[in-house]
Motif scaffolding. Structure first.
Motif, PDB file in Angstrom:
ATOM      1  N   UNK A  77       0.916  -1.158   0.062  1.00 29.04           N
ATOM      2  CA  UNK A  77      -0.052   0.165   0.015  1.00 29.04           C
ATOM      3  C   UNK A  77       0.969   1.149  -0.009  1.00 29.04           C
ATOM      4  N   UNK A  78       1.163   1.853  -1.053  1.00 28.21           N
ATOM      5  CA  UNK A  78       1.864   2.902  -1.359  1.00 28.21           C
ATOM      6  C   UNK A  78       1.219   4.157  -0.932  1.00 28.21           C
ATOM      7  N   UNK A  79      -0.123   4.271  -1.140  1.00 34.05           N
ATOM      8  CA  UNK A  79      -0.838   5.358  -1.014  1.00 34.05           C
ATOM      9  C   UNK A  79      -0.614   6.537  -1.666  1.00 34.05           C
ATOM     10  N   UNK A  80      -0.463   6.087  -3.018  1.00 40.61           N
ATOM     11  CA  UNK A  80      -0.098   7.282  -3.835  1.00 40.61           C
ATOM     12  C   UNK A  80      -0.408   6.831  -5.194  1.00 40.61           C
ATOM     13  N   UNK A  81      -0.680   7.896  -5.961  1.00 43.03           N
ATOM     14  CA  UNK A  81      -1.481   7.663  -7.175  1.00 43.03           C
ATOM     15  C   UNK A  81      -0.706   7.362  -8.445  1.00 43.03           C
ATOM     16  N   UNK A  82      -1.431   7.023  -9.508  1.00 47.23           N
ATOM     17  CA  UNK A  82      -0.727   6.661 -10.746  1.00 47.23           C
ATOM     18  C   UNK A  82       0.321   7.337 -11.574  1.00 47.23           C
ATOM     19  N   UNK A  87       6.937   7.012 -11.244  1.00 49.15           N
ATOM     20  CA  UNK A  87       8.114   8.195 -11.154  1.00 49.15           C
ATOM     21  C   UNK A  87       9.074   7.846 -10.220  1.00 49.15           C
ATOM     22  N   UNK A  88       8.624   7.189  -9.087  1.00 47.44           N
ATOM     23  CA  UNK A  88       9.735   6.448  -8.062  1.00 47.44           C
ATOM     24  C   UNK A  88      10.326   5.293  -8.691  1.00 47.44           C
ATOM     25  N   UNK A  89       9.566   4.558  -9.387  1.00 43.49           N
ATOM     26  CA  UNK A  89      10.034   3.131 -10.148  1.00 43.49           C
ATOM     27  C   UNK A  89      11.146   3.647 -10.863  1.00 43.49           C
ATOM     28  N   UNK A  90      10.807   4.594 -11.847  1.00 41.72           N
ATOM     29  CA  UNK A  90      11.609   5.177 -13.107  1.00 41.72           C
ATOM     30  C   UNK A  90      12.845   5.593 -12.123  1.00 41.72           C
ATOM     31  N   UNK A 102      -7.625  -0.629 -10.667  1.00 44.05           N
ATOM     32  CA  UNK A 102      -8.178  -0.095  -9.363  1.00 44.05           C
ATOM     33  C   UNK A 102      -8.156  -0.965  -8.360  1.00 44.05           C
ATOM     34  N   UNK A 103      -7.503  -0.505  -6.939  1.00 45.89           N
ATOM     35  CA  UNK A 103      -7.347  -1.648  -5.937  1.00 45.89           C
ATOM     36  C   UNK A 103      -7.969  -1.172  -4.489  1.00 45.89           C
ATOM     37  N   UNK A 111      -5.856   3.732  -7.483  1.00 47.16           N
ATOM     38  CA  UNK A 111      -4.950   2.622  -7.366  1.00 47.16           C
ATOM     39  C   UNK A 111      -3.809   3.078  -6.631  1.00 47.16           C
ATOM     40  N   UNK A 112      -3.965   2.361  -5.481  1.00 43.35           N
ATOM     41  CA  UNK A 112      -2.708   3.027  -4.504  1.00 43.35           C
ATOM     42  C   UNK A 112      -1.989   1.735  -3.960  1.00 43.35           C
ATOM     43  N   UNK A 113      -2.297   0.557  -4.543  1.00 45.44           N
ATOM     44  CA  UNK A 113      -1.506  -0.753  -4.168  1.00 45.44           C
ATOM     45  C   UNK A 113      -0.641  -1.243  -5.468  1.00 45.44           C
ATOM     46  N   UNK A 114       0.637  -1.323  -5.405  1.00 41.44           N
ATOM     47  CA  UNK A 114       1.391  -1.526  -6.565  1.00 41.44           C
ATOM     48  C   UNK A 114       2.495  -2.638  -6.106  1.00 41.44           C
ATOM     49  N   UNK A 115       2.824  -3.225  -7.233  1.00 47.21           N
ATOM     50  CA  UNK A 115       4.163  -4.161  -7.055  1.00 47.21           C
ATOM     51  C   UNK A 115       5.255  -3.732  -8.224  1.00 47.21           C
TER      52      UNK A 115
END
Length: 152
Positions: A77-82, A87-90, A102-103, A111-115
């Motif tokens: 849960x990054x609680x961050x948007x699309x 940007x952090x990943x890049x 949508x999570x 969408x706030x949950x990411x892999x």
């Protein structure tokens, strides 16, 4: 199902009024039948109120994980948007599955949950579960190692 060879958890600096947040890491032994490799699997939960605090937490996490040499799967849960997470990943050379999924159950547009994964890994399959177990829908991914060219 993979043997855990090391683990630790880390609590971020407090960010009142948000409750305690942090991440956990499990180092696992990944055996694909051809080669054994160590891989770090990180489960994260970031501040839900302020992007500035999430940015600080992401930096704390980067500093803690920087010296580790294993491939990495980071999820949670990054609680961050699309815009923020890709940007952090890049910036940190992670791959992120970019198709919108949508999570958050109560806010269907979020969408706030990411892999996120490192470069030697690949997304084979990625989906968001239809079943609701909490206020979030589970993000499910099948991840593999990229195939290497012969002789490499």
């Amino acid at each position: 199902r993979l043997p855990i060879t090391d683990s630790f958890s880390f609590a971020f600096k407090p960010t009142p009024p948000t409750t305690k947040k942090g991440f956990s890491l499990a180092q696992v032994l990944w055996d694909d039948g051809k080669e054994e490799r160590l891989i770090d699997i990180v489960s994260v939960h970031l501040d839900f109120l302020r992007q500035s605090k999430r940015d600080e937490q992401l930096e704390e996490m980067r500093e803690k994980l920087f010296s580790r040499e294993n491939e990495l799967i980071m999820m949670g849960d990054f609680n961050a948007d699309e815009k923020i997470v890709p940007k952090y990943a890049d910036q940190n050379h992670y791959k992120v599955f970019r198709r919108s999924s949508k999570t958050l159950k109560s806010f269907s547009e979020d969408r706030i949950d990411w892999i996120l994964i490192t470069s030697a890994l690949e997304f084979i399959d990625y989906r968001v579960a239809k079943e609701v177990l909490s206020d979030h829908r589970a993000v499910i991914s099948h991840i593999g190692y990229l195939k290497r060219a012969p002789g490499h």
